[in-house]
Design an enzyme around this catalytic site. Structure first.
Site, PDB file in Angstrom:
ATOM      1  CB  ILE A  47      -1.002  -0.029   1.178  1.00 17.13           C
ATOM      2  CG1 ILE A  47      -2.125   0.963   0.942  1.00 17.13           C
ATOM      3  CG2 ILE A  47      -0.331   0.218   2.513  1.00 17.13           C
ATOM      4  CD1 ILE A  47      -3.411   0.631   1.652  1.00 17.13           C
ATOM      5  CE  LYS A  80       2.333  11.644  15.057  1.00 18.11           C
ATOM      6  NZ  LYS A  80       1.497  10.533  14.583  1.00 18.11           N
ATOM      7  N   PRO A  98      -0.630  16.266  22.083  1.00 21.01           N
ATOM      8  CG  PRO A  98      -0.209  17.077  24.255  1.00 21.01           C
ATOM      9  CD  PRO A  98      -1.305  16.923  23.218  1.00 21.01           C
TER      10      PRO A  98
HETATM   11  C1  LIG Z   1      -4.254   6.450   3.350  1.00 24.69           C
HETATM   12  C2  LIG Z   1      -3.570   5.676   4.420  1.00 24.69           C
HETATM   13  C3  LIG Z   1      -2.677   6.308   5.273  1.00 24.69           C
HETATM   14  C4  LIG Z   1      -2.070   5.588   6.315  1.00 24.69           C
HETATM   15  N1  LIG Z   1      -1.255   6.232   7.196  1.00 24.69           N
HETATM   16  C5  LIG Z   1      -0.794   5.561   8.283  1.00 24.69           C
HETATM   17  C6  LIG Z   1       0.007   6.208   9.249  1.00 24.69           C
HETATM   18  O1  LIG Z   1       0.340   7.383   9.152  1.00 24.69           O
HETATM   19  N2  LIG Z   1       0.424   5.478  10.305  1.00 24.69           N
HETATM   20  C7  LIG Z   1       0.112   4.162  10.460  1.00 24.69           C
HETATM   21  O2  LIG Z   1       0.475   3.559  11.471  1.00 24.69           O
HETATM   22  N3  LIG Z   1      -0.568   3.521   9.510  1.00 24.69           N
HETATM   23  C8  LIG Z   1      -1.047   4.177   8.439  1.00 24.69           C
HETATM   24  N4  LIG Z   1      -1.757   3.520   7.488  1.00 24.69           N
HETATM   25  C9  LIG Z   1      -1.878   2.070   7.567  1.00 24.69           C
HETATM   26  C10 LIG Z   1      -0.585   1.443   7.046  1.00 24.69           C
HETATM   27  O3  LIG Z   1      -0.346   1.871   5.736  1.00 24.69           O
HETATM   28  C11 LIG Z   1      -0.683  -0.075   7.073  1.00 24.69           C
HETATM   29  O4  LIG Z   1      -1.122  -0.507   8.327  1.00 24.69           O
HETATM   30  C12 LIG Z   1       0.673  -0.686   6.832  1.00 24.69           C
HETATM   31  O5  LIG Z   1       1.244  -0.195   5.661  1.00 24.69           O
HETATM   32  C13 LIG Z   1       0.569  -2.192   6.755  1.00 24.69           C
HETATM   33  O6  LIG Z   1       0.031  -2.608   5.558  1.00 24.69           O
HETATM   34  P1  LIG Z   1       0.051  -4.159   5.269  1.00 24.69           P
HETATM   35  O7  LIG Z   1       1.437  -4.640   5.355  1.00 24.69           O
HETATM   36  O8  LIG Z   1      -0.987  -4.787   6.122  1.00 24.69           O
HETATM   37  O9  LIG Z   1      -0.491  -4.237   3.773  1.00 24.69           O
HETATM   38  P2  LIG Z   1       0.255  -3.944   2.379  1.00 24.69           P
HETATM   39  O10 LIG Z   1       1.263  -2.875   2.483  1.00 24.69           O
HETATM   40  O11 LIG Z   1      -0.856  -3.748   1.380  1.00 24.69           O
HETATM   41  O12 LIG Z   1       1.009  -5.288   2.036  1.00 24.69           O
HETATM   42  C14 LIG Z   1       0.348  -6.420   1.550  1.00 24.69           C
HETATM   43  C15 LIG Z   1       1.370  -7.409   1.069  1.00 24.69           C
HETATM   44  O13 LIG Z   1       0.694  -8.597   0.677  1.00 24.69           O
HETATM   45  C16 LIG Z   1       1.192  -9.022  -0.568  1.00 24.69           C
HETATM   46  N5  LIG Z   1       0.164  -9.818  -1.254  1.00 24.69           N
HETATM   47  C17 LIG Z   1      -1.167  -9.586  -1.343  1.00 24.69           C
HETATM   48  N6  LIG Z   1      -1.763 -10.557  -2.066  1.00 24.69           N
HETATM   49  C18 LIG Z   1      -0.777 -11.428  -2.408  1.00 24.69           C
HETATM   50  C19 LIG Z   1      -0.741 -12.636  -3.165  1.00 24.69           C
HETATM   51  N7  LIG Z   1      -1.831 -13.135  -3.725  1.00 24.69           N
HETATM   52  N8  LIG Z   1       0.444 -13.254  -3.320  1.00 24.69           N
HETATM   53  C20 LIG Z   1       1.576 -12.765  -2.779  1.00 24.69           C
HETATM   54  N9  LIG Z   1       1.605 -11.637  -2.076  1.00 24.69           N
HETATM   55  C21 LIG Z   1       0.440 -10.972  -1.899  1.00 24.69           C
HETATM   56  C22 LIG Z   1       1.538  -7.727  -1.289  1.00 24.69           C
HETATM   57  O14 LIG Z   1       2.434  -7.945  -2.340  1.00 24.69           O
HETATM   58  C23 LIG Z   1       2.164  -6.956  -0.146  1.00 24.69           C
HETATM   59  O15 LIG Z   1       3.509  -7.339   0.000  1.00 24.69           O
HETATM   60  C24 LIG Z   1      -2.341   4.208   6.438  1.00 24.69           C
HETATM   61  C25 LIG Z   1      -3.184   3.564   5.537  1.00 24.69           C
HETATM   62  C26 LIG Z   1      -3.818   4.286   4.549  1.00 24.69           C
HETATM   63  C27 LIG Z   1      -4.748   3.585   3.604  1.00 24.69           C
END
Ligand SMILES: Cc1cc2nc3c(=O)[nH]c(=O)nc-3n(C[C@H](O)[C@H](O)[C@H](O)COP(=O)(O)OP(=O)(O)OC[C@H]3O[C@@H](n4cnc5c(N)ncnc54)[C@H](O)[C@@H]3O)c2cc1C
Length: 501
Positions: A47, A80, A98
């Site tokens: 993401i 931060k 804060p």
């Molecule tokens: C707009 C926005 C802003 C954010 N800002 C913050 C913030 O400031 N602070 C904070 O703590 N959190 C924030 N978050 C949340 C944060 O981005 C996520 O919690 C964090 O990035 C974890 O994401 P993830 O690893 O769960 O998913 P992802 O980053 O989506 O990773 C998913 C993984 O699964 C893999 N995958 C999926 N399907 C398959 C498949 N079929 N085969 C093989 N691999 C697969 C992908 O390749 C990827 O490696 C934000 C989220 C959003 C939407």
């Protein structure tokens, strides 16, 4: 007795959640008891957002022995001290949440009551004057909290902003050095035991088969194992948190990075600004019911304070949580377990919370349903307390008159939010359940910032005279003013710390 120990753990997903989980499991796997395999797909990608943290990040950094200098250098991190909320209570309004405590080093919760008493008696000094962390943030100064419990510097608190993709890459290198096997490929087949329904293996598009005893679903919003395969269900909370889309865009660094996140309310959402060493992270979170994508893009572009470095990247989501984050032999960590919008930067914390609970409830291959139920119970409580804190911001947007905000001002609330607001306005108290993530200072900052006015205070404060109370508050103000002069410019502090080895 047959060996029921977990010997093979498979993590699906290499985003922040996948690599944080791998780093934690690799750390506790010494001497090795199980193999750790992480599968990720470059074609699907991550993401790529999630750049602001809260102070619980220090727990995780200690767990995996990550030192601050490395974090600052490798992820272009900044400090931060909290979040500045702009226009949340009407255009022109501003307040600060804060990470540190209010008052003097020994005041604890009595500070709020002392201040409320003085205010009700006519004092005009804002509560922000009694928060060293707020004053430091606004002055772009920094220091970590002091270990001396008698020092006003002990009231400070902080977390980090970092580049999400650099962070995942940094953790990946550390994990691979510790023996985590990374498999590149897209999982296209998932095998289950016909009797138990437990997942037994994942197969990639290259026909590589990976077997496991325990599967951690870090596949992001796709939730390929916990929902796509085990269909555990989802609680939709969009009636409380109406935003369902985001746009993310990096922009050029314009000035020395400030030590706080900024969140600015707009007609149908809010904009984040996260200062890093090498660039600024920006985005707009908004509700598709109240704004078109074009309106959101236009609002984001016209409010950037530096040149955009890419086109705004759209992201869709739904607020809510998975009904069971742990089911059978699958534990969902990260976005696969649900999503609460990033207003208080809580997702990375919830990843850590999932990891901590997994470590303390680490199963055998039987994955007893009681173990999963306990995980789900404590994790749910965590998620619900974060949800309630977010709902407060939206609901108390009394100074805004646009349709989305009016909807939020009139929506029905979770009971805990109504209860907390009533306690605060009637008695000045902040009532917390055991183990709530956000403590008194956080609720106080947001309730005051969003315009709630306490009408009374703890009567025990009357045991000192009004004069003594005023003198106490004046002393804290003085200590804060003196301490502020002793702090270091944020930029200079980063430079100094990055040089440590
Ligand atoms: C707009 C926005 C802003 C954010 N800002 C913050 C913030 O400031 N602070 C904070 O703590 N959190 C924030 N978050 C949340 C944060 O981005 C996520 O919690 C964090 O990035 C974890 O994401 P993830 O690893 O769960 O998913 P992802 O980053 O989506 O990773 C998913 C993984 O699964 C893999 N995958 C999926 N399907 C398959 C498949 N079929 N085969 C093989 N691999 C697969 C992908 O390749 C990827 O490696 C934000 C989220 C959003 C939407």
């Amino acid at each position: 007795m047959p060996d029921r120990r977990i010997r093979k753990i498979v993590i699906l997903g290499g985003g922040t959640a996948g690599w944080m989980t791998a780093a934690a499991l690799a750390k506790v796997n010494s001497p090795p008891q199980f193999t750790l395999t992480l599968i990720e797909s470059e074609e699907i990608g991550t993401i790529g957002v999630g750049e602001a943290t809260i102070p619980t990040i220090h727990w995780f950094n200690r767990l995996i022995d990550l030192n601050e200098a490395d974090l600052l250098r490798e992820t272009q991190a900044t400090y931060k001290l909290g979040i500045e909320f702009v226009n949340w209570n009407g255009d022109g309004s501003r307040y600060f949440h804060p990470f540190g405590r209010y008052g003097g080093p020994h005041d604890a919760s009595m500070f709020y009551h002392r201040w409320i008493r003085a205010k009700l008696a006519g004092a005009t000094q804002s509560h922000t004057a009694y928060s060293l962390t707020t004053q430091a943030a606004w002055a772009s100064q920094f220091a970590p909290p002091s270990n001396d419990p008698n020092s006003i510097l002990a009231t400070l608190g902080y977390a980090y902003h970092f580049d999400a993709s650099l962070y995942a890459g940094f953790l990946r290198r550390r994990c691979e050095a510790k023996g985590v096997r990374r498999v590149e490929g897209k999982v296209t087949r998932i095998a289950q035991d016909p009797e138990s329904g437990f997942i037994t293996s994942l197969t990639t598009h290259r026909d590589e088969l990976i077997e496991g005893d325990l599967f951690i679903d870090c596949s992001g919003l796709r939730a390929l194992l916990i929902e796509g395969t085990l269909h555990t269900g989802f609680d939709d909370w969009s009636h409380w948190l109406p935003c369902d889309r985001a746009l993310a865009v990096p922009s050029e660094r314009v000035q020395d990075p400030i030590p706080h996140t900024r969140s600015t309310a707009h007609a149908a959402g809010w904009q984040w600004r996260i200062p890093l060493q090498h660039r600024t992270g920006n985005g707009m979170v908004y509700s598709s019911k109240f704004w078109s994508d074009e309106q959101a893009v236009e609002a984001l572009r016209s409010h950037l304070d530096s040149r955009a470095l890419a086109e705004p990247r759209p992201i869709r989501f739904l607020a809510g949580r998975r009904r069971k984050a742990w089911h059978k032999n699958v534990v969902a960590i990260g976005l696969s377990s649900g999503f609460l919008e990033p207003l208080e930067s809580t997702s990375i914390h919830l990843i850590q919370s999932g990891i901590a609970k997994l470590l303390s409830l680490f199963p055998t291959r039987d994955c007893y349903p009681e173990t999963a139920a306990q995980f789900n119970r404590v994790f749910d409580a965590d998620v619900e307390s974060v949800r309630d804190f977010l709902v407060l911001h939206y609901h108390r947007s009394v100074g805004r008159a646009e349709p989305m905000w009016e909807y939020c001002q009139h929506m029905s609330l979770p009971d805990a939010v109504t209860d907390k607001m009533a306690h605060f306005t009637h008695t000045g108290r902040i009532v917390l359940a055991t183990d709530e993530l956000f403590k008194e200072a956080s609720w106080f900052a947001v309730m005051m910032g969003q315009g709630l006015e306490p009408t009374d205070y703890n009567p025990l404060v009357d045991s000192i005279s009004a004069e003594e109370n005023r003198a106490h508050l004046a002393r804290i103000e003085q200590q804060i003013a003196t301490a502020l002069r002793s702090l270091t410019r944020h930029e200079e502090y980063i430079r100094r710390q990055s040089r440590q080895s």
